[in-house]
Design a protein around this motif. Structure first.
Motif, mmCIF file in Angstrom:
data_model
loop_
_atom_site.group_PDB
_atom_site.id
_atom_site.type_symbol
_atom_site.label_atom_id
_atom_site.label_comp_id
_atom_site.label_asym_id
_atom_site.label_seq_id
_atom_site.Cartn_x
_atom_site.Cartn_y
_atom_site.Cartn_z
ATOM 1 N N ALA A 179 0.831 -1.208 0.000
ATOM 2 C CA ALA A 179 0.000 0.000 0.000
ATOM 3 C C ALA A 179 0.865 1.258 0.000
ATOM 4 O O ALA A 179 0.560 2.227 -0.711
ATOM 5 N N ALA A 180 1.945 1.271 0.761
ATOM 6 C CA ALA A 180 2.825 2.446 0.813
ATOM 7 C C ALA A 180 3.501 2.676 -0.544
ATOM 8 O O ALA A 180 3.586 3.815 -1.018
ATOM 9 N N ARG A 181 3.958 1.612 -1.179
ATOM 10 C CA ARG A 181 4.569 1.757 -2.514
ATOM 11 C C ARG A 181 3.549 2.262 -3.534
ATOM 12 O O ARG A 181 3.853 3.095 -4.379
ATOM 13 N N TYR A 182 2.332 1.738 -3.440
ATOM 14 C CA TYR A 182 1.288 2.182 -4.359
ATOM 15 C C TYR A 182 0.997 3.669 -4.164
ATOM 16 O O TYR A 182 0.909 4.430 -5.119
ATOM 17 N N MET A 183 0.847 4.082 -2.899
ATOM 18 C CA MET A 183 0.550 5.493 -2.607
ATOM 19 C C MET A 183 1.696 6.406 -3.048
ATOM 20 O O MET A 183 1.465 7.531 -3.493
ATOM 21 N N ALA A 184 2.920 5.937 -2.926
ATOM 22 C CA ALA A 184 4.078 6.758 -3.285
ATOM 23 C C ALA A 184 4.146 7.015 -4.791
ATOM 24 O O ALA A 184 4.740 7.998 -5.222
ATOM 25 N N ARG A 185 3.523 6.171 -5.570
ATOM 26 C CA ARG A 185 3.621 6.292 -7.023
ATOM 27 C C ARG A 185 2.288 6.594 -7.711
ATOM 28 O O ARG A 185 2.232 6.730 -8.923
ATOM 29 N N CYS A 186 1.233 6.694 -6.948
ATOM 30 C CA CYS A 186 -0.091 6.931 -7.522
ATOM 31 C C CYS A 186 -0.170 8.342 -8.106
ATOM 32 O O CYS A 186 0.284 9.304 -7.502
ATOM 33 N N SER A 187 -0.750 8.456 -9.276
ATOM 34 C CA SER A 187 -0.827 9.769 -9.935
ATOM 35 C C SER A 187 -2.243 10.337 -9.940
ATOM 36 O O SER A 187 -2.482 11.380 -10.513
ATOM 37 N N SER A 188 -3.181 9.650 -9.294
ATOM 38 C CA SER A 188 -4.552 10.128 -9.225
ATOM 39 C C SER A 188 -4.711 11.019 -7.987
ATOM 40 O O SER A 188 -3.743 11.321 -7.299
ATOM 41 N N ASP A 189 -5.947 11.421 -7.690
ATOM 42 C CA ASP A 189 -6.168 12.252 -6.504
ATOM 43 C C ASP A 189 -6.003 11.415 -5.229
ATOM 44 O O ASP A 189 -6.066 10.195 -5.260
ATOM 45 N N TRP A 190 -5.800 12.092 -4.094
ATOM 46 C CA TRP A 190 -5.482 11.442 -2.829
ATOM 47 C C TRP A 190 -6.530 10.417 -2.408
ATOM 48 O O TRP A 190 -6.204 9.288 -2.060
ATOM 49 N N GLU A 191 -7.808 10.782 -2.423
ATOM 50 C CA GLU A 191 -8.861 9.882 -1.934
ATOM 51 C C GLU A 191 -8.991 8.632 -2.803
ATOM 52 O O GLU A 191 -9.212 7.542 -2.278
ATOM 53 N N THR A 192 -8.869 8.795 -4.121
ATOM 54 C CA THR A 192 -8.941 7.627 -5.007
ATOM 55 C C THR A 192 -7.776 6.686 -4.726
ATOM 56 O O THR A 192 -7.953 5.472 -4.587
ATOM 57 N N CYS A 193 -6.574 7.249 -4.633
ATOM 58 C CA CYS A 193 -5.387 6.442 -4.358
ATOM 59 C C CYS A 193 -5.486 5.769 -2.991
ATOM 60 O O CYS A 193 -5.119 4.607 -2.836
ATOM 61 N N LYS A 194 -5.991 6.500 -2.011
ATOM 62 C CA LYS A 194 -6.096 5.974 -0.649
ATOM 63 C C LYS A 194 -7.010 4.753 -0.594
ATOM 64 O O LYS A 194 -6.669 3.740 0.003
ATOM 65 N N GLY A 195 -8.173 4.850 -1.208
ATOM 66 C CA GLY A 195 -9.110 3.723 -1.224
ATOM 67 C C GLY A 195 -8.528 2.503 -1.914
ATOM 68 O O GLY A 195 -8.670 1.379 -1.429
ATOM 69 N N ARG A 196 -7.852 2.735 -3.025
ATOM 70 C CA ARG A 196 -7.221 1.619 -3.741
ATOM 71 C C ARG A 196 -6.101 1.003 -2.918
ATOM 72 O O ARG A 196 -5.938 -0.218 -2.876
ATOM 73 N N ALA A 197 -5.294 1.846 -2.281
ATOM 74 C CA ALA A 197 -4.170 1.353 -1.484
ATOM 75 C C ALA A 197 -4.663 0.564 -0.264
ATOM 76 O O ALA A 197 -4.069 -0.455 0.105
ATOM 77 N N GLN A 198 -5.737 1.020 0.359
ATOM 78 C CA GLN A 198 -6.300 0.285 1.487
ATOM 79 C C GLN A 198 -6.768 -1.096 1.051
ATOM 80 O O GLN A 198 -6.535 -2.096 1.742
#
Length: 163
Positions: free
Chosen positions: A57-76
């Motif tokens: 999840a941390a690696r995904y969040m570090a490289r996600c290029s979408s908005d914060w909430e979208t990335c957060k839900g996916r990473a969770q």
């Protein structure tokens, strides 16, 4: 000699059944030790699965290029279920909502010591912190040893490259 004395005298030097007595003493101890090994290995496996999910999840969040909430839900979901969407639970009872994701603006240089923490052309860098706590389900053996509830906590930080 009394009748009881004659019975005792008859058993002196008789080794029939000695192996049965030894087995009766050692088998419960061996079974208890085996149960402890299995329980401990299950706890260790659960912790490793939690760590793998949090790191993913941390690696995904570090490289996600979408908005914060979208990335957060996916990473969770990635942390708890091993996939950005859907997936099956890595650990039974571990829900995506229990994965906490926090952005941390961090100074590139430690002000107190002057140590460079991150290579950066700016004074601050973004770091994402992913953490979770999981209550290990008691299967009985753990409580027989007198231990209370066990909570496994893991966290991981990654420097943000996206956003």
């Amino acid at each position: 000699m009394t009748r009881f004395g004659k019975i005792i005298e008859r058993f002196q030097g008789d080794e029939n059944g000695a192996a049965l007595v030894e087995a009766a003493i050692t088998i419960p101890l061996v079974l208890l030790l085996s149960a402890g090994v299995f329980e401990f290995s299950n706890i260790l496996n659960t912790r490793l699965l939690l760590e793998a999910g949090v790191e993913d999840a941390a690696r995904y969040m570090a490289r996600c290029s979408s908005d914060w909430e979208t990335c957060k839900g996916r990473a969770q979901n990635l942390a708890a279920k091993g996939a950005v969407s859907n997936g099956s639970a890595r650990v039974t009872g571990w829900l995506p909502a229990t994965v906490l994701i926090t952005p941390i603006p961090t100074a590139a240089v430690d002000v107190a010591t002057g140590t460079q923490l991150y290579l950066s052309s700016t004074a601050n860098v973004n770091v994402v912190d992913v953490s979770t706590s999981y209550s290990y389900p008691d299967v009985g053996f753990w409580s027989y040893l007198g231990f209370g509830a066990l909570t496994l906590s893991v966290s991981h930080q990654e420097r943000v490259l996206g956003w």
